[in-house]
Design a protein around this motif. Structure first.
Motif, short mmCIF file in Angstrom:
data_model
loop_
_atom_site.label_atom_id
_atom_site.label_comp_id
_atom_site.label_asym_id
_atom_site.label_seq_id
_atom_site.Cartn_x
_atom_site.Cartn_y
_atom_site.Cartn_z
N ILE A 1 -89.81 -41.93 -75.69
CA ILE A 1 -89.91 -42.43 -74.31
C ILE A 1 -90.43 -41.37 -73.35
CG2 ILE A 1 -88.18 -44.21 -74.64
CD1 ILE A 1 -86.29 -42.54 -72.91
N SER A 2 -90.33 -40.10 -73.73
CA SER A 2 -90.91 -39.07 -72.85
C SER A 2 -92.43 -39.07 -72.92
CB SER A 2 -90.36 -37.69 -73.20
OG SER A 2 -90.87 -37.24 -74.44
N GLN A 3 -92.98 -39.74 -73.92
CA GLN A 3 -94.43 -39.81 -74.07
C GLN A 3 -95.04 -41.02 -73.35
OE1 GLN A 3 -96.13 -37.25 -75.49
NE2 GLN A 3 -94.07 -36.37 -75.53
N ILE A 4 -94.21 -41.95 -72.93
CA ILE A 4 -94.72 -43.10 -72.19
C ILE A 4 -94.43 -42.88 -70.70
CG2 ILE A 4 -94.58 -44.74 -74.11
CD1 ILE A 4 -91.94 -45.73 -73.07
N PRO A 5 -95.25 -43.45 -69.83
CA PRO A 5 -95.12 -43.14 -68.40
C PRO A 5 -94.00 -43.91 -67.70
CG PRO A 5 -96.97 -44.60 -68.74
CD PRO A 5 -96.43 -44.27 -70.09
N VAL A 6 -92.75 -43.52 -67.98
CA VAL A 6 -91.61 -44.14 -67.31
C VAL A 6 -90.90 -43.16 -66.39
CG1 VAL A 6 -91.26 -45.89 -69.09
CG2 VAL A 6 -90.07 -43.71 -69.26
N GLY A 7 -91.38 -41.93 -66.33
CA GLY A 7 -90.76 -40.94 -65.46
C GLY A 7 -89.72 -40.08 -66.14
N VAL A 8 -89.53 -40.24 -67.45
CA VAL A 8 -88.60 -39.42 -68.20
C VAL A 8 -89.39 -38.31 -68.86
CG1 VAL A 8 -86.96 -39.36 -70.12
CG2 VAL A 8 -87.06 -41.36 -68.64
N GLU A 9 -89.01 -37.07 -68.60
CA GLU A 9 -89.71 -35.92 -69.16
C GLU A 9 -88.76 -35.04 -69.94
OE1 GLU A 9 -91.60 -33.86 -65.98
OE2 GLU A 9 -93.07 -35.45 -65.64
N ILE A 10 -89.19 -34.63 -71.13
CA ILE A 10 -88.44 -33.70 -71.95
C ILE A 10 -89.41 -32.62 -72.37
CG2 ILE A 10 -87.17 -33.39 -74.11
CD1 ILE A 10 -85.99 -36.11 -73.69
N PRO B 1 -86.49 -29.26 -79.29
CA PRO B 1 -85.10 -28.78 -79.19
C PRO B 1 -84.37 -29.32 -77.96
CG PRO B 1 -86.53 -26.98 -79.80
CD PRO B 1 -87.41 -28.14 -79.46
N LYS B 2 -85.08 -29.45 -76.85
CA LYS B 2 -84.46 -30.02 -75.64
C LYS B 2 -84.07 -31.48 -75.85
CE LYS B 2 -84.71 -26.52 -72.85
NZ LYS B 2 -83.58 -25.89 -72.23
N ALA B 3 -84.86 -32.20 -76.66
CA ALA B 3 -84.53 -33.59 -76.96
C ALA B 3 -83.24 -33.67 -77.76
CB ALA B 3 -85.67 -34.26 -77.72
N PHE B 4 -83.04 -32.75 -78.71
CA PHE B 4 -81.82 -32.74 -79.49
C PHE B 4 -80.60 -32.37 -78.64
CE2 PHE B 4 -84.81 -32.67 -83.03
CZ PHE B 4 -84.22 -33.60 -83.87
N VAL B 5 -80.80 -31.41 -77.74
CA VAL B 5 -79.71 -31.04 -76.83
C VAL B 5 -79.40 -32.21 -75.89
CG1 VAL B 5 -79.07 -29.51 -74.92
CG2 VAL B 5 -80.19 -28.56 -76.95
N SER B 6 -80.45 -32.84 -75.38
CA SER B 6 -80.27 -33.98 -74.47
C SER B 6 -79.55 -35.12 -75.16
CB SER B 6 -81.63 -34.46 -73.97
OG SER B 6 -82.28 -33.44 -73.24
N ALA B 7 -79.89 -35.39 -76.42
CA ALA B 7 -79.23 -36.46 -77.16
C ALA B 7 -77.75 -36.15 -77.36
CB ALA B 7 -79.92 -36.68 -78.51
N ILE C 1 -76.49 -38.55 -65.39
CA ILE C 1 -75.62 -37.38 -65.53
C ILE C 1 -76.14 -36.46 -66.61
CG2 ILE C 1 -73.30 -36.63 -66.21
CD1 ILE C 1 -72.26 -39.24 -64.85
N ALA C 2 -76.54 -37.03 -67.75
CA ALA C 2 -77.06 -36.21 -68.85
C ALA C 2 -78.32 -35.48 -68.42
CB ALA C 2 -77.32 -37.07 -70.08
N ALA C 3 -79.20 -36.15 -67.68
CA ALA C 3 -80.44 -35.52 -67.22
C ALA C 3 -80.15 -34.39 -66.24
CB ALA C 3 -81.35 -36.55 -66.57
N SER C 4 -79.09 -34.55 -65.45
CA SER C 4 -78.77 -33.49 -64.49
C SER C 4 -78.13 -32.27 -65.17
CB SER C 4 -77.85 -34.03 -63.39
OG SER C 4 -76.58 -34.31 -63.91
N LEU C 5 -77.56 -32.46 -66.34
CA LEU C 5 -76.89 -31.37 -67.03
C LEU C 5 -77.80 -30.54 -67.94
CD1 LEU C 5 -73.55 -33.11 -68.07
CD2 LEU C 5 -73.89 -31.42 -66.26
N VAL C 6 -78.90 -31.14 -68.40
CA VAL C 6 -79.77 -30.46 -69.36
C VAL C 6 -81.04 -29.97 -68.65
CG1 VAL C 6 -81.09 -30.69 -71.50
CG2 VAL C 6 -78.91 -31.88 -71.24
N HIS C 7 -81.25 -28.67 -68.71
CA HIS C 7 -82.48 -28.09 -68.16
C HIS C 7 -83.61 -28.44 -69.12
CE1 HIS C 7 -85.02 -25.38 -65.96
NE2 HIS C 7 -85.39 -24.81 -67.10
N GLY C 8 -84.65 -29.09 -68.61
CA GLY C 8 -85.76 -29.51 -69.45
C GLY C 8 -85.75 -31.00 -69.71
#
Length: 118
Positions: free
Chosen positions: A20-29, A33-39, A83-90
């Motif tokens: 979903i970070s590759q489609i234009p929905v405004g979610v960026e990772i 490794p940041k995706a695994f931490v975010s998950a 909340i998860a997006a605010s906690l993970v840098h990247g």
């Protein structure tokens, strides 16, 4: 849930976030490794926030005779995503709450597609 199920859920969530970070929905990772931490953070936040928010929405849920329970569940999911997006840098939501709404829908959709394949 045993360790293998937890590992599969983590891999599916991380893969879904990358997709979903590759489609234009405004979610960026920033990176894989940041995706695994975010998950992982998303799972931990969901485990903490959902029971608390479930209690908060218990009275409105009861008063509406569960007619709006899907809406309350969706609000909890969007809050968890934010909340998860605010906690993970990247892990960023470019359009704020709208990215969280669209991202939560997209994450659910992509995760379900991946689960159907495995």
């Amino acid at each position: 849930m045993d360790f293998i199920d937890l590992l599969i859920a983590w891999l599916v969530s991380a893969s879904s976030l990358l997709i979903i970070s590759q489609i234009p929905v405004g979610v960026e990772i920033d990176s894989t490794p940041k995706a695994f931490v975010s998950a992982a953070v998303l799972g931990i936040v969901a485990a903490i926030v959902r029971p608390i928010m479930g209690l908060v929405f218990a009275i409105p849920n009861f008063l509406t005779f569960n007619l709006l329970s899907g809406l309350f569940t969706f609000i909890i999911t969007v809050a968890t995503f934010m909340i998860a997006a605010s906690l993970v840098h990247g892990f960023r939501l470019r359009l704020g709450i709208w990215s969280a709404v669209i991202g939560a829908i997209a994450l659910s959709f992509v995760s379900n597609l991946i689960y159907n394949f495995i």
